[in-house]
Scaffold this motif. Structure first.
Motif, short mmCIF file in Angstrom:
data_model
loop_
_atom_site.label_atom_id
_atom_site.label_comp_id
_atom_site.label_asym_id
_atom_site.label_seq_id
_atom_site.Cartn_x
_atom_site.Cartn_y
_atom_site.Cartn_z
N SER A 1 45.27 -20.11 -11.63
CA SER A 1 46.72 -19.75 -11.35
C SER A 1 47.40 -20.54 -12.58
CB SER A 1 47.16 -21.19 -10.33
OG SER A 1 47.70 -22.52 -11.46
N VAL A 2 47.14 -19.98 -13.81
CA VAL A 2 47.44 -20.81 -14.79
C VAL A 2 46.81 -18.64 -15.28
CG1 VAL A 2 47.69 -21.63 -17.31
CG2 VAL A 2 46.82 -22.58 -15.25
N LEU A 3 45.76 -18.48 -15.64
CA LEU A 3 45.39 -17.25 -15.85
C LEU A 3 46.42 -15.97 -14.79
CD1 LEU A 3 42.25 -17.66 -16.16
CD2 LEU A 3 43.93 -17.80 -17.80
N SER A 4 46.82 -14.87 -15.25
CA SER A 4 47.05 -13.49 -14.53
C SER A 4 46.51 -12.48 -15.67
CB SER A 4 48.74 -14.38 -14.73
OG SER A 4 49.41 -14.22 -15.52
N VAL A 5 46.73 -11.54 -15.21
CA VAL A 5 46.27 -10.28 -15.25
C VAL A 5 47.88 -9.63 -14.97
CG1 VAL A 5 44.80 -7.74 -14.86
CG2 VAL A 5 44.11 -10.97 -14.79
N PRO A 6 48.07 -8.66 -15.90
CA PRO A 6 49.16 -6.95 -16.06
C PRO A 6 49.30 -6.61 -15.12
CG PRO A 6 49.06 -7.72 -18.24
CD PRO A 6 47.45 -8.63 -18.01
N PHE A 7 50.02 -6.31 -14.38
CA PHE A 7 49.44 -5.36 -12.98
C PHE A 7 50.69 -4.49 -13.18
CE2 PHE A 7 49.98 -4.18 -8.28
CZ PHE A 7 48.97 -3.71 -8.46
N VAL A 8 50.81 -3.27 -11.99
CA VAL A 8 52.35 -2.59 -12.54
C VAL A 8 53.81 -3.02 -12.78
CG1 VAL A 8 51.02 -0.30 -11.41
CG2 VAL A 8 52.12 -1.67 -10.04
N LEU A 9 54.80 -2.21 -12.48
CA LEU A 9 56.05 -3.12 -13.07
C LEU A 9 56.55 -3.93 -13.71
CD1 LEU A 9 57.01 -1.09 -9.11
CD2 LEU A 9 57.53 0.35 -11.37
N GLY A 10 55.38 -4.09 -14.22
CA GLY A 10 55.54 -5.96 -15.28
C GLY A 10 55.16 -6.58 -14.41
N LEU A 11 55.10 -6.75 -12.97
CA LEU A 11 54.05 -7.47 -12.13
C LEU A 11 52.84 -7.70 -12.87
CD1 LEU A 11 54.80 -6.20 -9.06
CD2 LEU A 11 56.34 -7.53 -9.63
N ARG A 12 52.49 -9.88 -12.89
CA ARG A 12 51.12 -9.99 -12.74
C ARG A 12 50.47 -10.25 -11.55
NH1 ARG A 12 51.00 -10.32 -18.36
NH2 ARG A 12 49.80 -11.60 -18.63
N ILE A 13 49.01 -10.09 -11.62
CA ILE A 13 47.96 -10.63 -10.22
C ILE A 13 47.39 -11.59 -11.07
CG2 ILE A 13 48.45 -8.53 -9.11
CD1 ILE A 13 45.63 -8.18 -10.42
N HIS A 14 47.46 -12.98 -9.95
CA HIS A 14 46.79 -13.81 -10.59
C HIS A 14 45.53 -14.12 -9.38
CE1 HIS A 14 50.53 -14.94 -10.87
NE2 HIS A 14 50.65 -15.93 -12.08
N PHE A 15 45.06 -14.94 -10.02
CA PHE A 15 43.03 -14.60 -9.50
C PHE A 15 42.91 -16.09 -8.97
CE2 PHE A 15 43.22 -11.66 -11.79
CZ PHE A 15 42.79 -10.12 -10.99
N PHE A 16 43.73 -17.08 -7.99
CA PHE A 16 43.10 -18.87 -7.72
C PHE A 16 43.13 -18.48 -6.57
CE2 PHE A 16 48.09 -18.88 -6.45
CZ PHE A 16 47.76 -19.34 -5.28
N GLN A 17 43.37 -17.03 -5.93
CA GLN A 17 42.80 -16.87 -4.18
C GLN A 17 41.62 -17.51 -4.13
OE1 GLN A 17 44.99 -15.63 -5.68
NE2 GLN A 17 46.37 -15.13 -4.06
N GLY B 1 48.02 -24.46 -4.59
CA GLY B 1 49.47 -23.81 -4.62
C GLY B 1 50.11 -24.55 -5.20
N ALA B 2 49.92 -25.79 -5.86
CA ALA B 2 51.06 -26.72 -5.67
C ALA B 2 51.71 -26.10 -7.41
CB ALA B 2 50.38 -27.74 -6.33
N TYR B 3 50.91 -25.65 -8.11
CA TYR B 3 51.36 -25.37 -9.82
C TYR B 3 52.17 -23.63 -9.30
CZ TYR B 3 51.52 -23.15 -13.84
OH TYR B 3 51.18 -22.81 -15.34
N MET B 4 51.57 -23.06 -8.55
CA MET B 4 52.88 -21.77 -8.50
C MET B 4 53.99 -22.56 -7.93
SD MET B 4 51.27 -19.17 -9.79
CE MET B 4 51.96 -17.96 -9.92
N ALA B 5 53.32 -22.93 -6.81
CA ALA B 5 54.95 -24.23 -6.22
C ALA B 5 56.34 -23.98 -7.05
CB ALA B 5 54.78 -24.81 -4.37
N ALA B 6 55.62 -25.59 -8.09
CA ALA B 6 56.35 -25.42 -8.80
C ALA B 6 56.89 -24.84 -10.18
CB ALA B 6 55.72 -27.30 -9.48
N LEU B 7 55.88 -23.77 -10.56
CA LEU B 7 56.66 -22.91 -10.93
C LEU B 7 57.60 -21.87 -10.44
CD1 LEU B 7 55.45 -21.67 -13.71
CD2 LEU B 7 54.45 -20.17 -12.57
#
Length: 161
Positions: A22-38, A61-67
């Motif tokens: 959940s800490v790692l993310s990849v840039p996506f369109v429109l400045g969004l970022r996608i995560h792979f913790f799922q 999900g707790a890390y993303m929820a806190a973030l």
């Protein structure tokens, strides 16, 4: 090591992997970022069953929820893991994870975002599109790991008769 201790250890490892991913993310369109913790949440459901998926989803999900200051993320990811574990009994892993997303988690996110958090419609649509991309990619990864590497059999080997 008994089945229950193996299950607890596997769930703990998947939960830690979900938090790390959940800490790692990849840039996506429109400045969004996608995560792979799922991936870890789906793998826990596919390999160890619904309870492992539920626990991994909640902890991951707790890390993303806190973030994001959004406690509904914990419930949404717990539901994803739970229902992936339930649906995989009848469906291929990728289809089970995608069904859990489409039928359970996406409606949860839409309803809580729209009616509890008052997120504008266009923002909810952007969130759902981004999460759909994330979840489909993660479902395919979980499917490949299970079907090609037989992780369930490696983690939980059948006892010798």
């Amino acid at each position: 090591m008994t089945y229950s201790s193996r299950l607890a250890a596997f769930t703990a490892v998947m939960s830690a992997l979900a938090v790390a991913l959940s800490v790692l993310s990849v840039p996506f369109v429109l400045g969004l970022r996608i995560h792979f913790f799922q991936v870890a949440v789906m793998l826990a459901g596919v390999i160890a069953g619904p309870v492992s998926g539920l626990v991994t989803g909640a902890i991951g999900g707790a890390y993303m929820a806190a973030l994001r200051s959004d406690p509904t993320i914990v419930v949404g990811n717990a539901l994803l893991g739970l229902f992936t574990g339930l649906f995989v009994r009848k469906l291929r892993p990728a289809l089970a994870a995608i069904a859990a997303w489409v039928l359970i988690q996406a409606p949860w996110i839409y309803l809580t975002g729209t009616y509890i958090l008052n997120v504008p419609g266009i923002v909810m649509q952007t969130i759902l599109v981004t999460l759909t991309v994330e979840d489909v990619i993660c479902a395919v990864i979980a499917d490949v790991l299970q079907t090609h590497f037989h992780l369930r059999e490696l983690v939980f080997p059948k006892p010798a008769s």
